[in-house]
Design an enzyme around this catalytic site. Structure first.
Site, mmCIF file in Angstrom:
data_model
loop_
_atom_site.group_PDB
_atom_site.id
_atom_site.type_symbol
_atom_site.label_atom_id
_atom_site.label_comp_id
_atom_site.label_asym_id
_atom_site.label_seq_id
_atom_site.Cartn_x
_atom_site.Cartn_y
_atom_site.Cartn_z
ATOM 1 N N LEU A 134 27.787 40.921 55.155
ATOM 2 C CA LEU A 134 28.700 39.861 55.572
ATOM 3 C C LEU A 134 28.657 39.644 57.079
ATOM 4 O O LEU A 134 28.852 38.526 57.551
ATOM 5 C CB LEU A 134 30.116 40.122 55.069
ATOM 6 N N VAL B 183 26.933 48.698 52.581
ATOM 7 C CA VAL B 183 25.934 47.625 52.509
ATOM 8 C C VAL B 183 26.604 46.259 52.633
ATOM 9 O O VAL B 183 26.121 45.374 53.350
ATOM 10 C CB VAL B 183 25.105 47.715 51.207
ATOM 11 N N CYS B 184 27.731 46.093 51.964
ATOM 12 C CA CYS B 184 28.439 44.803 52.001
ATOM 13 C C CYS B 184 28.881 44.452 53.415
ATOM 14 O O CYS B 184 28.827 43.285 53.824
ATOM 15 C CB CYS B 184 29.651 44.834 51.073
ATOM 16 N N THR B 185 29.313 45.448 54.166
ATOM 17 C CA THR B 185 29.745 45.203 55.546
ATOM 18 C C THR B 185 28.589 44.671 56.383
ATOM 19 O O THR B 185 28.747 43.703 57.136
ATOM 20 C CB THR B 185 30.318 46.497 56.165
#
Length: 202
Positions: free
Chosen positions: A34, A29-31
Site C-alpha cells: 500500500l 507485505v500489505c504495508t
C-alpha cells in the site's frame, strides 16, 4: 471506506479503476504494497486511473494503519480510499477470496488486483499468494497496454513498453490495417506464411 460511503459502480463512473484487496491491516507485505501504491498514485492519476483498496478490517483499523504505511515510506501519502468489508460479501462477489488463508471469521481476501474499465467490466486481474508482494511497475505497464489497446485496435507483445512496436489485432484485415495505420506496418515472414504477426507504431 476511509473516504466515507462508496459504491464501487459509481466510483468507477466512466473511467478506469484499480481495485486491489489485501489479506489484512498491520501485516508486513500489505504495508509495503500500500506504500508502493501510494508512491505510484501520481503515475496512475496521469493516466486517468483511480485507486481503491479493500479488506475485511474496519474503517478505524484502516485509518490507524495508514499512519504506519506513511511512516514506512516517508513522503508517501495514502490519498486513495480503502474500503471495509467486515462481512466479506464484497470480496466474495468480486472473486477476491483466498482459498487457503482464513481467520476466526472465515476466509480472508487474496492479494488480488482488478483493473476495471469504463464499462464496469474487469479488463485484467493479477492474483498473488499472501507471501508475494505485487510489482507496481508491471501494474503500470499493464494499464498502459490496456489503454493503448482500447484506443488503437492493437495488442501489445511480450515485455512491451510504451513507445515500442505493437501488434495489429487478428480481427483487423490488411486492407483495414492500411487505413487504420497510414504510417505502415511490418508483417513478419514466418514458416506458416499466414501473415498474422503484424507490427506497427502508434
Amino acid at each position: 471506506s476511509t473516504h466515507g460511503k462508496i459504491r464501487i459502480h459509481d466510483y468507477v463512473a466512466n473511467g478506469y479503476v484499480i481495485l486491489f484487496s489485501h489479506p489484512g491491516d498491520f501485516t508486513p507485505v500489505c504495508t509495503t504494497e500500500l506504500a508502493a501504491m501510494a508512491n505510484y498514485a501520481k503515475e496512475f492519476e496521469k493516466r486517468g486511473v483511480k485507486l481503491l483498496g479493500i479488506s475485511c478490517d474496519d474503517v478505524q483499523s484502516h485509518k490507524e494503519w495508514t499512519k504506519d504505511i506513511e511512516a514506512y515510506k516517508p513522503g508517501s501519502k495514502v490519498t486513495y480510499p480503502i474500503m471495509a468489508d467486515p462481512d466479506r460479501s464484497a470480496i466474495k462477489q468480486l472473486n477476491m477470496v483466498d482459498p487457503d488463508e482464513k481467520d476466526a471469521e472465515g476466509q480472508l481476501p487474496s492479494r488480488t488486483l482488478h483493473i476495471v474499465g469504463p464499462d464496469k467490466k474487469v479488463k485484467l486481474s493479477f492474483l498473488y499468494p499472501s507471501c508475494t508482494g505485487r510489482n507496481m511497475d508491471e501494474v503500470v505497464r499493464a494499464v498502459d497496454s490496456l489503454l493503448t489497446a482500447a484506443k488503437h485496435k492493437v495488442a501489445t507483445p511480450a515485455n512491451w513498453k510504451p513507445g515500442e512496436c505493437v501488434v495489429i489485432a487478428p480481427g483487423v484485415s490488411d486492407e483495414e490495417a492500411k487505413k487504420l495505420f497510414p504510417q505502415g506496418f511490418e508483417t513478419k515472414d514466418l514458416p506458416s506464411k499466414k501473415g498474422y504477426l503484424r507490427f506497427t507504431k502508434v
